[in-house]
Motif scaffolding. Structure first.
Motif, PDB file in Angstrom:
ATOM      1  N   THR A   1       6.732  15.177   0.257  1.00 10.41           N
ATOM      2  CA  THR A   1       8.185  15.072  -0.110  1.00 10.41           C
ATOM      3  C   THR A   1       8.659  15.413  -2.387  1.00 10.41           C
ATOM      4  O   THR A   1       9.862  15.639  -1.621  1.00 10.41           O
ATOM      5  CB  THR A   1       8.467  13.660  -0.037  1.00 10.41           C
ATOM      6  N   ASP A   2       8.030  15.377  -2.494  1.00 11.62           N
ATOM      7  CA  ASP A   2       8.301  15.605  -3.992  1.00 11.62           C
ATOM      8  C   ASP A   2       8.707  16.963  -4.064  1.00 11.62           C
ATOM      9  O   ASP A   2       9.756  18.254  -4.513  1.00 11.62           O
ATOM     10  CB  ASP A   2       7.109  14.767  -4.802  1.00 11.62           C
ATOM     11  N   THR A   3       6.875  18.359  -3.257  1.00 12.20           N
ATOM     12  CA  THR A   3       7.741  20.016  -3.621  1.00 12.20           C
ATOM     13  C   THR A   3       8.126  20.372  -2.702  1.00 12.20           C
ATOM     14  O   THR A   3       8.548  21.312  -2.766  1.00 12.20           O
ATOM     15  CB  THR A   3       5.698  20.261  -3.192  1.00 12.20           C
ATOM     16  N   MET A   4       8.242  19.416  -1.174  1.00  9.71           N
ATOM     17  CA  MET A   4       9.296  19.966   0.160  1.00  9.71           C
ATOM     18  C   MET A   4       8.363  21.225   0.636  1.00  9.71           C
ATOM     19  O   MET A   4       9.068  21.941   1.708  1.00  9.71           O
ATOM     20  CB  MET A   4      10.645  20.123  -0.290  1.00  9.71           C
ATOM     21  N   TRP A   5       7.097  21.120   0.257  1.00  7.49           N
ATOM     22  CA  TRP A   5       6.240  21.637   1.112  1.00  7.49           C
ATOM     23  C   TRP A   5       5.344  21.852   2.004  1.00  7.49           C
ATOM     24  O   TRP A   5       4.530  20.582   2.334  1.00  7.49           O
ATOM     25  CB  TRP A   5       4.817  22.350  -0.029  1.00  7.49           C
TER      26      TRP A   5
ATOM     27  N   ASP B   1       2.033   7.394  -0.722  1.00  2.00           N
ATOM     28  CA  ASP B   1       2.876   7.536  -1.298  1.00  2.00           C
ATOM     29  C   ASP B   1       3.823   9.126  -1.274  1.00  2.00           C
ATOM     30  O   ASP B   1       5.157   9.144  -0.262  1.00  2.00           O
ATOM     31  CB  ASP B   1       2.003   8.186  -2.292  1.00  2.00           C
ATOM     32  N   VAL B   2       3.812   9.982  -1.564  1.00  2.44           N
ATOM     33  CA  VAL B   2       4.408  11.805  -1.167  1.00  2.44           C
ATOM     34  C   VAL B   2       4.156  12.288   0.201  1.00  2.44           C
ATOM     35  O   VAL B   2       4.605  13.819   0.219  1.00  2.44           O
ATOM     36  CB  VAL B   2       4.927  12.441  -2.503  1.00  2.44           C
ATOM     37  N   ASP B   3       2.834  12.099   0.632  1.00  3.23           N
ATOM     38  CA  ASP B   3       2.043  12.745   1.311  1.00  3.23           C
ATOM     39  C   ASP B   3       2.545  12.693   2.600  1.00  3.23           C
ATOM     40  O   ASP B   3       1.640  11.084   3.051  1.00  3.23           O
ATOM     41  CB  ASP B   3       0.997  12.888   1.742  1.00  3.23           C
ATOM     42  N   VAL B   4       2.481  13.141   4.040  1.00  2.00           N
ATOM     43  CA  VAL B   4       3.238  12.922   5.193  1.00  2.00           C
ATOM     44  C   VAL B   4       2.401  13.332   5.713  1.00  2.00           C
ATOM     45  O   VAL B   4       2.272  14.685   5.935  1.00  2.00           O
ATOM     46  CB  VAL B   4       4.310  13.525   5.679  1.00  2.00           C
ATOM     47  N   ASP B   5       1.766  12.994   7.079  1.00  2.00           N
ATOM     48  CA  ASP B   5       0.537  13.810   7.852  1.00  2.00           C
ATOM     49  C   ASP B   5       1.175  13.660   9.694  1.00  2.00           C
ATOM     50  O   ASP B   5       1.419  12.386   9.911  1.00  2.00           O
ATOM     51  CB  ASP B   5      -0.917  13.229   8.210  1.00  2.00           C
ATOM     52  N   VAL B   6       1.680  14.146   9.794  1.00  4.18           N
ATOM     53  CA  VAL B   6       2.002  15.086  12.263  1.00  4.18           C
ATOM     54  C   VAL B   6       0.982  14.654  12.247  1.00  4.18           C
ATOM     55  O   VAL B   6       0.371  16.139  12.161  1.00  4.18           O
ATOM     56  CB  VAL B   6       3.435  15.575  10.824  1.00  4.18           C
ATOM     57  N   ASP B   7       0.970  14.375  13.790  1.00 10.44           N
ATOM     58  CA  ASP B   7       0.392  15.048  14.840  1.00 10.44           C
ATOM     59  C   ASP B   7       1.148  15.442  15.392  1.00 10.44           C
ATOM     60  O   ASP B   7       1.794  16.356  14.717  1.00 10.44           O
ATOM     61  CB  ASP B   7      -0.263  13.750  15.466  1.00 10.44           C
TER      62      ASP B   7
ATOM     63  N   LYS C   1       0.443  -1.312  -0.023  1.00  7.51           N
ATOM     64  CA  LYS C   1      -0.102  -0.168  -0.415  1.00  7.51           C
ATOM     65  C   LYS C   1       0.569   1.318   0.507  1.00  7.51           C
ATOM     66  O   LYS C   1       0.231   1.614  -0.073  1.00  7.51           O
ATOM     67  CB  LYS C   1      -0.761   0.637   0.757  1.00  7.51           C
ATOM     68  N   LYS C   2       1.795   0.890   0.078  1.00  8.81           N
ATOM     69  CA  LYS C   2       3.401   1.731   0.195  1.00  8.81           C
ATOM     70  C   LYS C   2       2.603   2.802   1.006  1.00  8.81           C
ATOM     71  O   LYS C   2       2.646   4.466   0.723  1.00  8.81           O
ATOM     72  CB  LYS C   2       3.124   2.973  -1.255  1.00  8.81           C
ATOM     73  N   GLU C   3       2.432   3.037   2.217  1.00 10.24           N
ATOM     74  CA  GLU C   3       2.705   3.106   2.931  1.00 10.24           C
ATOM     75  C   GLU C   3       3.511   3.477   4.690  1.00 10.24           C
ATOM     76  O   GLU C   3       4.062   2.155   4.590  1.00 10.24           O
ATOM     77  CB  GLU C   3       1.257   3.053   4.380  1.00 10.24           C
ATOM     78  N   ARG C   4       3.436   4.096   5.769  1.00  8.05           N
ATOM     79  CA  ARG C   4       5.032   4.542   6.186  1.00  8.05           C
ATOM     80  C   ARG C   4       3.998   4.528   7.901  1.00  8.05           C
ATOM     81  O   ARG C   4       3.196   6.140   7.244  1.00  8.05           O
ATOM     82  CB  ARG C   4       5.968   5.189   5.561  1.00  8.05           C
ATOM     83  N   THR C   5       4.358   4.429   9.196  1.00  6.95           N
ATOM     84  CA  THR C   5       4.103   4.896   9.809  1.00  6.95           C
ATOM     85  C   THR C   5       5.058   5.107  11.684  1.00  6.95           C
ATOM     86  O   THR C   5       5.992   4.560  11.503  1.00  6.95           O
ATOM     87  CB  THR C   5       2.908   4.396  10.828  1.00  6.95           C
ATOM     88  N   PHE C   6       5.196   6.697  11.729  1.00  7.55           N
ATOM     89  CA  PHE C   6       6.109   6.813  12.436  1.00  7.55           C
ATOM     90  C   PHE C   6       5.461   6.852  14.561  1.00  7.55           C
ATOM     91  O   PHE C   6       5.054   7.662  14.066  1.00  7.55           O
ATOM     92  CB  PHE C   6       7.765   7.821  11.901  1.00  7.55           C
ATOM     93  N   LYS C   7       5.738   6.534  15.181  1.00  2.02           N
ATOM     94  CA  LYS C   7       5.818   7.385  16.772  1.00  2.02           C
ATOM     95  C   LYS C   7       6.586   6.468  17.918  1.00  2.02           C
ATOM     96  O   LYS C   7       7.511   5.675  17.559  1.00  2.02           O
ATOM     97  CB  LYS C   7       4.834   6.024  16.817  1.00  2.02           C
ATOM     98  N   PRO C   8       6.969   7.652  17.942  1.00  2.00           N
ATOM     99  CA  PRO C   8       7.099   8.842  17.651  1.00  2.00           C
ATOM    100  C   PRO C   8       8.123   9.854  16.315  1.00  2.00           C
ATOM    101  O   PRO C   8       8.135   8.868  15.678  1.00  2.00           O
ATOM    102  CB  PRO C   8       7.271  10.149  19.165  1.00  2.00           C
TER     103      PRO C   8
END
Length: 734
Positions: free
Chosen positions: A150-154, A119-125, A91-98
């Motif tokens: 991660t692509d646009t680095m925005w 994919d290229v989008d990262v959501d942070v709590d 699914k190209k998913e990645r999870t980090f805690k913390p």
């Protein structure tokens, strides 16, 4: 020694063939399609390199879990930290805690309770972002949620609160920032200020860069008590040899402010276009000429000076002149010939109409460079220039000038004495067009005419050089004798030569009278060739590396004319590099008739790694009885002191001694750290305005600038920036 126990490649039906995972560890156990790896686990996935204490891989669903002291590198620029991570290959998913991420190019780090990426989008709590030391950040920005591409680095932060030393100073529901240092579209840091007279000042710039050859900056602003406006700048690079930009703006005054302050115009608008091309002919016409060609354009038009003063909150950039000049220059140059075409347009903001203002549209120019005959004993060149002086009301003219200098030169006494004779041939032709002077149509008549003359120059000079162990001394002195030869005049030049002779008796004292009384002088630019002798002396001192230590020059003219003859002004110029840090410069002219200096300029400067000190004084007197402002006495001073790598101080003062008037004052300091700057500047500035009666006036502004620069999300633009507070107007200007 690291022992390779596991090399695992996974290619699922729903995954691209390039998606493979390599896992290395010191120990491994497999049970029911569950692979457990322990001890110095290293995982390589796409451009990620991860390390952890333990890893579990489920062959059934393609999930890889990492535990304990996780370190991740992405592309060499991004570092991630955490205690738990899950990668779903399918699914190209990645999870980090913390979650902790460091972007090394921009030196920005983000820490959160956890993150989820697909994919290229990262959501942070809920977390914190900063560019300072993560152990004790000077500034930080807390947020309730965030997302990063991660692509646009925005990076987008929501419900952001800025803290400085744990003190909350600012809140915004949204903050967006690019971690990419390349040009891209986005909001620039806002400019904020306050004035009891103009109210709250706020400017929010938008930067648009959708292509690598152009960008657009929109700067809307509001001054709550005064009005609002928009300034914009379009920059472009249209080829490898050319670039330009167009700036335009509009500001509208509020009715109450406009009436109370008696401002000349309710609306302020204008534009400025700059363009340069260093190989314009070959670029535009696809030619392959070997010579150099160029185009330079600077076109400006504004309705009043307030257009410039309102374009920024930095009062040091305010306009101090009411004269506008637009120019377009085009040239082609070779080793032997020069061709040029120039266009000049003048506008005086004090005048309601510029119909009577002479415009120079265009000038055509040809120059033949120096050439020699007879083993360099004979030198000649040729120059012709034609100026078209045009105005819509009144006389216009086309004037053509021809200059042909011919020089014979030789040396004597084994090149100790240099001798030369120069014959200068000059001619001017004027062709008039347009109507006669409307005020006095029968008084001033303009007939086409020709003026031609030659004059002679005899020169004798010598140059002596003496080398020492650590320096070299050069002495140069000589004399020039000049005398007019024959001349001929016809038409316009013959009709008005008597008026010109009268106005030339004492140009300093009668110039203003003659200019207003005799309109013919708009075109009469011929100066008499005086019979005079010029004596000059100069000497230089250089150190062993060829660096100039000392330069001194004296020049004295003596006129043999019956009227206005005698000794001319004595000029003295001195440039002395006293030490590696201290320099003194002087340039002065002494007038024997007035027994006074007509000009005296002195400047002393000190520059080293910590100090940059400059102090100068300009005195000038034209001795013009018709001009009440003929005498100028002006002091400028500046001091920049860098105490250490963190603290720097600055001071500047400009003062008009003749009018006992302070023109500007600036004093401030700047504290700089790796991740933030803080500065405070007090500024006074005497700026010009145009009132509703059409007369020029001035306003004495006092400002306090507070600079808070949170690096790297805020950039240094080289000027005063941040928060501006305008103090109440002073009743006295000194």
């Amino acid at each position: 020694m690291l022992k390779l126990l596991l090399f695992l490649t996974i290619v699922a039906a729903s995954v691209i063939a390039d998606d493979k995972v390599e896992v290395y560890a010191t120990s491994m156990d497999t049970k029911d399609n569950i692979v457990t790896a322990d001890g110095e686990v290293v995982v390589i996935y796409q451009d990620y390199q991860l390390s952890a204490k333990k890893a579990i891989y489920d062959r059934n669903n393609g999930e890889l879990e990492l535990f304990g002291n996780i370190r991740a590198n992405k592309g060499g620029n991004v570092k991630l930290l955490g205690e738990y991570a899950k990668l779903n290959i399918a699914k190209k998913e990645r999870t980090f805690k913390p979650f902790y991420m460091l972007e090394q190019t921009s030196d920005v780090w983000i820490s959160g309770d956890g993150s989820y990426a697909k994919d290229v989008d990262v959501d942070v709590d809920t977390g914190v972002m900063s560019g300072c030391d993560p152990n004790n950040p000077i500034w930080k920005m807390e947020f309730t949620s965030s997302d990063y591409n991660t692509d646009t680095m925005w990076l987008n932060l929501y419900n952001a609160r800025i803290y400085i030393y744990d003190i909350p100073v600012f809140y915004t529901p949204y903050f967006g920032y690019s971690l990419d240092t390349t040009r891209r579209t986005g909001l620039l840091p806002p400019m904020v200020g306050f004035s009891s007279k103009e109210g709250l000042y706020y400017e929010q710039a938008l930067f648009i860069a959708e292509s690598n050859w152009w960008d657009l900056e929109l700067k809307p602003q509001i001054r709550t008590n005064r009005g609002s406006g928009l300034y914009t700048t379009f920059r472009f690079v249209d080829s490898k040899v050319s670039k330009g930009h167009l700036t335009a703006g509009y500001f509208k005054e509020k009715e109450d402010y406009f009436l109370e302050n008696e401002i000349a115009n309710k609306k302020h608008y204008g534009f400025n276009f700059l363009y340069e091309n260093s190989d314009v002919i070959n670029e535009w016409f696809s030619t392959s000429f070997k010579g150099q060609s160029g185009l330079y354009a600077d076109v400006v038009n504004i309705n009043d000076v307030e257009y410039i003063n309102l374009s920024t909150n930095d009062t040091t950039k305010n306009a101090t002149t009411y004269q506008l000049l637009s120019r377009i220059n085009l040239f082609y140059n070779t080793d032997e010939n020069y061709f040029g075409a120039y266009f000049k347009h003048y506008k005086n903001l004090k005048l309601s109409s510029n119909e009577t203002t002479l415009q120079n549209l265009p000038t055509a120019h040809y120059h033949r460079y120096l050439d020699t005959f007879f083993e360099d004993h004979f030198i000649y060149s040729f120059d012709i220039m034609s100026n078209n002086y045009y105005r819509s009301l009144g006389k216009s003219a086309t004037q053509t000038d021809i200059n042909i200098p011919l020089t014979l030169q030789t040396s004597a006494f084994e090149e100790l004495l240099n001798l030369s004779y120069e014959a200068n041939l000059y001619a001017q032709h004027t062709l008039f067009t347009g109507d006669e002077d409307s005020a006095n149509p029968s008084v001033y008549e303009y007939e086409n005419g020709i003026f031609a003359r030659n004059y002679h120059v005899l020169s004798a000079s010598t140059q002596l050089t003496k080398a020492y162990e650590e320096s070299t001394h050069v002495i140069d002195f000589g004399a020039k004798y000049q005398r007019e030869g024959s001349k001929t005049e016809s038409g316009y030049y013959e009709d008005y030569k008597d008026y010109q002779d009268f106005c030339s008796i004492d140009a300093n004292k009668l110039n203003a009278i003659c200019s207003s009384s005799y309109p013919f002088r708009d075109f009469y630019n011929i100066s008499d060739i005086e019979e005079n002798m010029q004596l000059y002396f100069s000497h230089y001192l250089y150190d062993s590396e060829g660096k100039q230590i000392f330069y001194h020059r004296l020049s004295q003219n003596y006129s043999y004319e019956d009227v206005g003859g005698g000794a001319g002004e004595l000029e003295n110029e001195l440039d002395y590099q006293i030490t590696d840090s201290v320099n003194f410069y002087n340039n002065m002219f002494y007038n024997y008739d007035e027994s006074a200096f007509s000009k005296n300029f002195n400047k002393i400067s000190y520059v080293d790694s910590s100090f940059n000190l400059g102090l100068s004084h300009m005195y000038q007197n034209s001795f013009d009885i018709a001009d009440p402002e003929s005498e100028i006495s002006y002091v400028t001073s500046s001091l920049n002191y860098k105490f250490n790598s963190h603290y720097s101080y600055n001071f500047r003062l400009d003062y008009d001694l003749e009018r006992s008037e302070k023109k500007s004052l600036e004093v401030g300091f700047l504290y700089q750290k790796r991740c933030w700057d803080f500065g405070l500047t007090y500024l006074e500035n005497n700026r010009p305005i145009l009132n509703n009666s059409g007369d020029s006036d001035s306003i004495y502004d006092r400002y306090i600038y507070v600079t808070i620069r949170l690096k790297p999300i805020m950039k240094n633009d080289g000027g005063l920036s941040g928060f501006m507070f305008r103090l109440p107007d002073k009743s006295e200007t000194n």
